[in-house]
Design an enzyme around this catalytic site. Structure first.
Site, PDB file in Angstrom:
ATOM      1  N   CYS A 106       0.820  -1.036  -0.015  1.00 16.83           N
ATOM      2  CA  CYS A 106       0.071   0.005  -0.100  1.00 16.83           C
ATOM      3  C   CYS A 106       0.855   1.231   0.025  1.00 16.83           C
ATOM      4  CB  CYS A 106      -0.818  -0.064   1.244  1.00 16.83           C
ATOM      5  SG  CYS A 106      -2.381   1.157   1.059  1.00 16.83           S
ATOM      6  N   CYS A 129      -0.446   4.339   1.889  1.00 18.25           N
ATOM      7  CA  CYS A 129      -0.484   5.125   2.994  1.00 18.25           C
ATOM      8  C   CYS A 129       0.558   5.569   3.952  1.00 18.25           C
ATOM      9  CB  CYS A 129      -1.863   4.768   3.494  1.00 18.25           C
ATOM     10  SG  CYS A 129      -1.777   3.257   4.511  1.00 18.25           S
ATOM     11  N   CYS A 142      -4.148   6.028   0.359  1.00 15.70           N
ATOM     12  CA  CYS A 142      -3.655   5.027  -0.338  1.00 15.70           C
ATOM     13  C   CYS A 142      -3.396   5.047  -1.700  1.00 15.70           C
ATOM     14  CB  CYS A 142      -4.569   3.779  -0.332  1.00 15.70           C
ATOM     15  SG  CYS A 142      -4.931   3.657   1.792  1.00 15.70           S
ATOM     16  N   LYS A 180     -12.383  -4.978   2.506  1.00 15.19           N
ATOM     17  CA  LYS A 180     -11.930  -4.181   3.517  1.00 15.19           C
ATOM     18  C   LYS A 180     -12.805  -2.955   3.727  1.00 15.19           C
ATOM     19  CE  LYS A 180      -7.902  -1.545   4.715  1.00 15.19           C
ATOM     20  NZ  LYS A 180      -6.560  -0.871   4.254  1.00 15.19           N
ATOM     21  N   ARG A 202      -3.617   3.431  12.789  1.00 18.76           N
ATOM     22  CA  ARG A 202      -3.224   4.827  12.138  1.00 18.76           C
ATOM     23  C   ARG A 202      -2.334   5.251  13.101  1.00 18.76           C
ATOM     24  NH1 ARG A 202      -9.050   6.070   9.831  1.00 18.76           N
ATOM     25  NH2 ARG A 202      -9.125   4.734   8.101  1.00 18.76           N
ATOM     26  N   ARG A 218     -11.304   7.681   3.994  1.00 18.46           N
ATOM     27  CA  ARG A 218     -11.003   6.625   2.955  1.00 18.46           C
ATOM     28  C   ARG A 218     -12.332   6.000   2.427  1.00 18.46           C
ATOM     29  NH1 ARG A 218      -6.073   4.953   6.456  1.00 18.46           N
ATOM     30  NH2 ARG A 218      -4.448   6.173   5.368  1.00 18.46           N
ATOM     31  N   GLU A 255     -16.644  -7.608  -4.517  1.00 16.49           N
ATOM     32  CA  GLU A 255     -15.201  -7.410  -4.474  1.00 16.49           C
ATOM     33  C   GLU A 255     -14.378  -8.865  -4.530  1.00 16.49           C
ATOM     34  OE1 GLU A 255     -13.714  -4.696  -4.508  1.00 16.49           O
ATOM     35  OE2 GLU A 255     -15.428  -3.115  -4.437  1.00 16.49           O
ATOM     36  N   LYS A 276     -11.496  -7.710   6.221  1.00 12.71           N
ATOM     37  CA  LYS A 276     -10.926  -6.835   7.325  1.00 12.71           C
ATOM     38  C   LYS A 276     -12.209  -5.916   7.468  1.00 12.71           C
ATOM     39  CE  LYS A 276      -7.151  -3.678   8.209  1.00 12.71           C
ATOM     40  NZ  LYS A 276      -5.814  -3.207   7.662  1.00 12.71           N
ATOM     41  N   SER A 334      -6.453  -3.299  14.749  1.00 12.44           N
ATOM     42  CA  SER A 334      -6.096  -2.942  16.104  1.00 12.44           C
ATOM     43  C   SER A 334      -6.995  -2.400  17.200  1.00 12.44           C
ATOM     44  CB  SER A 334      -5.427  -1.376  15.200  1.00 12.44           C
ATOM     45  OG  SER A 334      -6.362  -0.768  14.764  1.00 12.44           O
TER      46      SER A 334
END
Length: 323
Positions: free
Chosen positions: A120, A122, A130, A195, A205, A217, A233, A248, A274
């Protein structure tokens, strides 16, 4: 009176283990690590919102991974924090980029360890998005070439697998073509296929220093209320060349994991993100829950929903438990 005697198979630990339907194995787990480009070899900074997780220098990464390998670590995924960032995220695809350095280090020390590279921009862009940005808009197609270059740089460094997490349309096609052209036809792609634009990413982050400098995003990550869209997707990424499909976040989307598992005959990964980690840690630190029991129960939930692989910050703790 006749009725079901379900308790017969629950009366002892031995019986419960005999008929247990799912279990967590070391090879199911992927440990995320955050590696920082720094001259300070002793650098090891705890992430305030993720107690027990750290930003690590290359030297400290080597030490942490070495300890985890001793416990039985089979695979990890790397996120990089470069010394400098720019508009195009050039350190993501530089051969000297921090993740590329980390891949070389880990593969030289532990050739058998599966090293996955998060693919990625980002973490490397000055704006925190991203993809390439023009007039406040995140551009899709011009970003694909840079993602492809990043994947090739990671494979060239020795990555066993690349994992595009950007959610740009067509990025799996671009990455697969670039890898094949560069001679990495055997390098698999674990796509962040499903995602969501989730509120559960906050601590990450901080860890990856990747907070967008403007906007959010939501124009490229999925809208959380949507389930059928996830199937589109996942189908697109599989058709474009993805080898593993990831969902995710994890626990809030167990239904989506099950849908992906039922719809596609491909390995499925789940990311316990996270925010999920931080909530469990916070409750445990306050004495409200039994951390070990809750962690194991949550991981079994992923397996029961259909996940083959689990990315979790609890990997090292679970390996200790399993060992």
């Amino acid at each position: 009176m006749d009725f079901h005697r379900g308790r017969r198979l629950r009366s002892s630990l031995a019986l419960r283990e005999m008929v247990r339907e799912h279990e967590i194995r070391p090879q199911d787990l992927i440990m995320p690590y955050f590696v920082v480009e720094t001259d300070d070899e002793s650098f090891m900074k705890e992430i305030s919102s993720m107690p027990g997780q750290y930003q690590l220098s290359l030297r400290q990464l080597e030490k942490k991974v070495g300890e985890a390998v001793t416990l039985g670590l089979r695979s990890c995924i790397l996120f990089g924090i470069p010394a400098t960032k720019d508009e195009t995220g050039s350190q993501a695809y530089a051969d000297t980029g921090i993740v590329q350095q980390a891949i070389r280090l880990l593969k030289e020390r532990w050739p058998q360890l599966i090293v996955v590279a998060d693919t990625c921009l980002c973490e490397y862009t000055s704006h925190g998005h991203c993809g390439l940005v023009k007039n406040g808009e995140v551009l899709n197609d011009p970003t694909l070439n840079l993602l492809a270059r990043a994947a090739v740089a990671q494979a060239r460094a020795g990555a066993d697998m690349v994992a595009p997490s950007d959610m740009m349309d067509g990025r799996v096609t671009a990455i697969r073509a670039a890898l094949d052209e560069a001679g990495f036809v055997d390098t698999p792609i674990m796509s962040y296929a499903v995602k969501y634009a989730s509120a559960f990413y906050g601590p990450f982050r901080e860890a990856a220093e990747s907070t967008p400098q403007f906007g959010d995003r939501k124009t490229y990550q999925m809208d959380p209320p949507n389930g059928r869209e996830a199937m589109r997707e996942a189908a697109a990424d599989l058709a474009e060349g993805a080898d593993i499909l990831m969902v995710k976040p994890g626990l809030p989307y167990l239904d989506v994991i099950r849908q992906v598992r039922d719809a596609f005959d491909a390995p499925v990964a789940a990311y316990q993100v996270s925010g999920e980690y931080a909530m469990i840690k916070a409750a445990a630190l306050n004495g409200w829950i039994d951390e070990r029991a809750v962690v194991m129960e949550s991981l079994v939930a992923f397996k029961r929903a259909g996940a083959d692989l689990i990315l979790t910050y609890f990997t090292e703790d679970v390996l200790k438990e399993l060992k």
